[in-house]
Design a protein around this motif. Structure first.
Motif, PDB file in Angstrom:
ATOM      1  N   ASN A   1       3.319 -18.311  -4.863  1.00  0.00           N
ATOM      2  CA  ASN A   1       2.278 -18.285  -3.800  1.00  0.00           C
ATOM      3  C   ASN A   1       1.990 -16.919  -3.289  1.00  0.00           C
ATOM      4  OD1 ASN A   1       2.375 -20.862  -3.493  1.00  0.00           O
ATOM      5  ND2 ASN A   1       4.223 -20.917  -2.138  1.00  0.00           N
ATOM      6  N   ALA A   2       2.878 -15.840  -3.637  1.00  0.00           N
ATOM      7  CA  ALA A   2       2.302 -14.459  -3.261  1.00  0.00           C
ATOM      8  C   ALA A   2       1.242 -14.094  -4.370  1.00  0.00           C
ATOM      9  CB  ALA A   2       3.536 -13.558  -3.421  1.00  0.00           C
ATOM     10  N   ALA A   3       1.258 -14.497  -5.729  1.00  0.00           N
ATOM     11  CA  ALA A   3       0.158 -14.223  -6.445  1.00  0.00           C
ATOM     12  C   ALA A   3      -0.994 -14.984  -6.123  1.00  0.00           C
ATOM     13  CB  ALA A   3       0.628 -14.571  -7.944  1.00  0.00           C
ATOM     14  N   ARG A   4      -0.922 -16.153  -5.547  1.00  0.00           N
ATOM     15  CA  ARG A   4      -2.134 -16.902  -5.239  1.00  0.00           C
ATOM     16  C   ARG A   4      -2.779 -16.000  -3.939  1.00  0.00           C
ATOM     17  NH1 ARG A   4       1.494 -21.235  -6.090  1.00  0.00           N
ATOM     18  NH2 ARG A   4       0.850 -22.570  -7.997  1.00  0.00           N
ATOM     19  N   THR A   5      -1.601 -15.752  -3.006  1.00  0.00           N
ATOM     20  CA  THR A   5      -2.400 -14.963  -1.693  1.00  0.00           C
ATOM     21  C   THR A   5      -2.988 -13.754  -2.168  1.00  0.00           C
ATOM     22  OG1 THR A   5      -0.534 -16.209  -0.622  1.00  0.00           O
ATOM     23  CG2 THR A   5      -1.856 -13.948   0.406  1.00  0.00           C
TER      24      THR A   5
ATOM     25  N   ILE B   1      -8.615  -1.580  -5.972  1.00  0.00           N
ATOM     26  CA  ILE B   1      -7.342  -1.986  -5.460  1.00  0.00           C
ATOM     27  C   ILE B   1      -6.581  -0.970  -4.661  1.00  0.00           C
ATOM     28  CG2 ILE B   1      -4.836  -2.302  -6.160  1.00  0.00           C
ATOM     29  CD1 ILE B   1      -6.156  -3.650  -8.374  1.00  0.00           C
ATOM     30  N   HIS B   2      -6.023  -1.163  -3.466  1.00  0.00           N
ATOM     31  CA  HIS B   2      -5.406  -0.330  -2.426  1.00  0.00           C
ATOM     32  C   HIS B   2      -4.126  -1.056  -2.195  1.00  0.00           C
ATOM     33  CE1 HIS B   2      -8.852   2.172  -1.844  1.00  0.00           C
ATOM     34  NE2 HIS B   2      -9.540   1.450  -1.575  1.00  0.00           N
ATOM     35  N   TYR B   3      -3.095  -0.491  -2.726  1.00  0.00           N
ATOM     36  CA  TYR B   3      -1.663  -1.128  -2.517  1.00  0.00           C
ATOM     37  C   TYR B   3      -1.354  -1.445  -1.393  1.00  0.00           C
ATOM     38  CZ  TYR B   3      -0.569  -0.358  -7.696  1.00  0.00           C
ATOM     39  OH  TYR B   3      -0.661  -0.343  -9.077  1.00  0.00           O
ATOM     40  N   LYS B   4      -1.594  -0.233  -0.556  1.00  0.00           N
ATOM     41  CA  LYS B   4      -1.198  -0.619   1.032  1.00  0.00           C
ATOM     42  C   LYS B   4      -1.560  -1.763   1.780  1.00  0.00           C
ATOM     43  CE  LYS B   4      -0.507   1.919   5.455  1.00  0.00           C
ATOM     44  NZ  LYS B   4      -0.867   3.359   6.134  1.00  0.00           N
ATOM     45  N   THR B   5      -3.007  -2.049   1.621  1.00  0.00           N
ATOM     46  CA  THR B   5      -3.564  -3.098   1.908  1.00  0.00           C
ATOM     47  C   THR B   5      -3.286  -4.395   1.624  1.00  0.00           C
ATOM     48  OG1 THR B   5      -5.539  -1.873   2.439  1.00  0.00           O
ATOM     49  CG2 THR B   5      -5.983  -4.209   2.485  1.00  0.00           C
ATOM     50  N   LEU B   6      -2.940  -4.445   0.149  1.00  0.00           N
ATOM     51  CA  LEU B   6      -2.488  -5.524  -0.483  1.00  0.00           C
ATOM     52  C   LEU B   6      -1.136  -5.889  -0.147  1.00  0.00           C
ATOM     53  CD1 LEU B   6      -4.039  -4.991  -4.099  1.00  0.00           C
ATOM     54  CD2 LEU B   6      -4.959  -6.416  -2.178  1.00  0.00           C
ATOM     55  N   LEU B   7      -0.232  -5.006  -0.037  1.00  0.00           N
ATOM     56  CA  LEU B   7       1.182  -5.412   0.427  1.00  0.00           C
ATOM     57  C   LEU B   7       1.477  -5.861   1.708  1.00  0.00           C
ATOM     58  CD1 LEU B   7       2.840  -1.847  -0.686  1.00  0.00           C
ATOM     59  CD2 LEU B   7       3.298  -4.216  -1.533  1.00  0.00           C
ATOM     60  N   THR B   8       0.229  -5.645   2.702  1.00  0.00           N
ATOM     61  CA  THR B   8       0.318  -6.142   3.977  1.00  0.00           C
ATOM     62  C   THR B   8      -0.254  -7.541   3.850  1.00  0.00           C
ATOM     63  OG1 THR B   8      -0.298  -4.137   4.967  1.00  0.00           O
ATOM     64  CG2 THR B   8      -0.810  -6.234   6.283  1.00  0.00           C
TER      65      THR B   8
ATOM     66  N   VAL C   1       0.363  -9.762   1.223  1.00  0.00           N
ATOM     67  CA  VAL C   1       1.185 -10.597   0.410  1.00  0.00           C
ATOM     68  C   VAL C   1       2.395 -10.883   0.970  1.00  0.00           C
ATOM     69  CG1 VAL C   1       0.050 -10.215  -1.569  1.00  0.00           C
ATOM     70  CG2 VAL C   1       2.082  -8.952  -1.053  1.00  0.00           C
ATOM     71  N   ASN C   2       2.811  -9.781   2.046  1.00  0.00           N
ATOM     72  CA  ASN C   2       4.338  -9.773   2.870  1.00  0.00           C
ATOM     73  C   ASN C   2       4.327 -11.054   3.994  1.00  0.00           C
ATOM     74  OD1 ASN C   2       5.480  -7.998   1.347  1.00  0.00           O
ATOM     75  ND2 ASN C   2       5.006  -6.175   2.282  1.00  0.00           N
ATOM     76  N   ASP C   3       5.235 -11.656   3.988  1.00  0.00           N
ATOM     77  CA  ASP C   3       5.598 -12.738   4.940  1.00  0.00           C
ATOM     78  C   ASP C   3       7.158 -12.581   5.355  1.00  0.00           C
ATOM     79  OD1 ASP C   3       6.667 -14.497   3.328  1.00  0.00           O
ATOM     80  OD2 ASP C   3       4.602 -15.348   2.730  1.00  0.00           O
TER      81      ASP C   3
ATOM     82  N   LYS D   1       7.424  -3.778  -1.350  1.00  0.00           N
ATOM     83  CA  LYS D   1       7.119  -2.521  -0.605  1.00  0.00           C
ATOM     84  C   LYS D   1       6.507  -1.536  -1.617  1.00  0.00           C
ATOM     85  CE  LYS D   1      11.445  -2.805   2.114  1.00  0.00           C
ATOM     86  NZ  LYS D   1      12.540  -2.341   2.566  1.00  0.00           N
ATOM     87  N   LEU D   2       6.501  -1.819  -3.023  1.00  0.00           N
ATOM     88  CA  LEU D   2       5.928  -0.764  -4.051  1.00  0.00           C
ATOM     89  C   LEU D   2       4.775  -1.282  -4.738  1.00  0.00           C
ATOM     90  CD1 LEU D   2       9.343   0.356  -5.384  1.00  0.00           C
ATOM     91  CD2 LEU D   2       8.050   1.537  -3.496  1.00  0.00           C
ATOM     92  N   GLY D   3       4.115  -0.261  -5.201  1.00  0.00           N
ATOM     93  CA  GLY D   3       2.885  -0.621  -6.133  1.00  0.00           C
ATOM     94  C   GLY D   3       3.254  -1.423  -7.163  1.00  0.00           C
ATOM     95  N   ARG D   4       4.241  -1.305  -7.940  1.00  0.00           N
ATOM     96  CA  ARG D   4       4.838  -1.894  -9.212  1.00  0.00           C
ATOM     97  C   ARG D   4       4.964  -3.499  -8.876  1.00  0.00           C
ATOM     98  NH1 ARG D   4       9.596   1.567  -8.893  1.00  0.00           N
ATOM     99  NH2 ARG D   4      11.266   0.666  -7.921  1.00  0.00           N
ATOM    100  N   ASP D   5       5.384  -3.804  -7.546  1.00  0.00           N
ATOM    101  CA  ASP D   5       5.354  -5.037  -7.086  1.00  0.00           C
ATOM    102  C   ASP D   5       4.070  -5.915  -7.301  1.00  0.00           C
ATOM    103  OD1 ASP D   5       8.406  -4.713  -6.684  1.00  0.00           O
ATOM    104  OD2 ASP D   5       7.848  -4.023  -4.553  1.00  0.00           O
ATOM    105  N   ILE D   6       3.128  -5.204  -6.570  1.00  0.00           N
ATOM    106  CA  ILE D   6       1.803  -5.704  -6.660  1.00  0.00           C
ATOM    107  C   ILE D   6       1.449  -5.925  -8.256  1.00  0.00           C
ATOM    108  CG2 ILE D   6      -0.583  -5.179  -6.216  1.00  0.00           C
ATOM    109  CD1 ILE D   6       0.979  -5.986  -3.814  1.00  0.00           C
ATOM    110  N   ASN D   7       1.701  -4.855  -9.121  1.00  0.00           N
ATOM    111  CA  ASN D   7       1.640  -5.041 -10.554  1.00  0.00           C
ATOM    112  C   ASN D   7       2.307  -6.284 -11.105  1.00  0.00           C
ATOM    113  OD1 ASN D   7       0.126  -2.599 -10.198  1.00  0.00           O
ATOM    114  ND2 ASN D   7       0.905  -1.467 -11.951  1.00  0.00           N
ATOM    115  N   GLU D   8       3.447  -6.685 -10.778  1.00  0.00           N
ATOM    116  CA  GLU D   8       4.182  -7.861 -11.101  1.00  0.00           C
ATOM    117  C   GLU D   8       3.311  -9.138 -10.680  1.00  0.00           C
ATOM    118  OE1 GLU D   8       7.869  -7.983  -9.902  1.00  0.00           O
ATOM    119  OE2 GLU D   8       8.631  -5.887 -10.961  1.00  0.00           O
ATOM    120  N   LEU D   9       2.817  -9.069  -9.527  1.00  0.00           N
ATOM    121  CA  LEU D   9       2.133 -10.266  -9.171  1.00  0.00           C
ATOM    122  C   LEU D   9       0.569 -10.333  -9.949  1.00  0.00           C
ATOM    123  CD1 LEU D   9       2.358 -10.143  -5.137  1.00  0.00           C
ATOM    124  CD2 LEU D   9       3.548 -11.559  -6.619  1.00  0.00           C
TER     125      LEU D   9
END
Length: 214
Positions: free
Chosen positions: A15-19, A39-46, A48-50, A56-64
């Motif tokens: 669901n995080a990837a869909r978000t 892409i702005h990691y900081k904005t995307l982290l906000t 997808v987090n719930d 917390k990291l850009g590499r987490d966004i890369n995994e998604l």
């Protein structure tokens, strides 16, 4: 959203990837090019987090993004890698383009002629109809002749639409020319199909002998 996107989002991704796709990439993408906004990691982290999912990291966004790539929703260019930061870069959303956008893309990507060139099918059909090209079938010889002519002019670069347009115009010009074996249809000549044609004299002779037999 296109039907292809809906189908891809129903695949077994998180669901995080869909978000990330629906709220982070899709809303501000460029419909004409298919690219996302930078892409702005900081904005995307906000986004997808719930309460149940925290990154917390850009590499987490890369995994998604990797999940979305596997689902066919995102594509990277040759210089990009999930092993490196994509912050500030754009990614392609290949399923976000409608057929109209795909047609518009034929006006970009200018290139010189090459040996493997082929006309764009949908553009060829549309343009051939617009210019009144009756005989739309073309031979390998006609295609090769066109390619050979423009291979000798490597400095000339055109979009896929323009190359196809030039090919259609060349075919139309040839159809308007005289030559055998061809037949006249209106103001154009078209390839005569194999078969037996009976002219008026032959018909009269057949009728004459048929009467004698009776």
């Amino acid at each position: 959203m296109t039907g292809d996107e809906r189908e891809a989002l129903q695949q077994p991704i998180s669901n995080a990837a869909r978000t990330l796709y629906l709220l982070g990439l899709r809303p501000d993408h460029d419909p004409s090019s298919g690219y996302s906004a930078p892409i702005h990691y900081k904005t995307l982290l906000t986004l997808v987090n719930d309460a149940h999912f925290q990154v917390k990291l850009g590499r987490d966004i890369n995994e998604l993004l990797g999940e979305l790539i596997t689902a066919g929703l995102v594509a990277l260019n040759e210089s990009q890698s999930l092993e490196q930061s994509l912050n500030g870069q754009q990614v392609m959303l290949p399923l976000a383009q409608s057929p109209k956008d795909a047609f518009q893309q034929t006006h970009g990507n200018w290139h010189a002629m090459h040996r493997e060139w082929q006309p764009e099918d949908s553009v060829f059909e549309d343009l051939a109809t617009l210019v009144g090209l009756i005989d739309k079938a073309y031979s390998e010889h006609e295609l090769g002749e066109f390619i050979a002519y423009w291979l000798g002019r490597p400095q000339m670069q055109f979009s896929p639409f323009q190359w196809t347009q030039k090919f259609v115009f060349q075919l139309r010009q040839k159809r308007l020319a005289y030559g055998a074996p061809r037949q006249q249809v209106g103001l154009q000549t078209v390839t005569t199909q194999a078969g037996i044609e009976v002219d008026d004299n032959a018909r009269q002779l057949m009728e004459k002998y048929r009467k004698k037999e009776n």
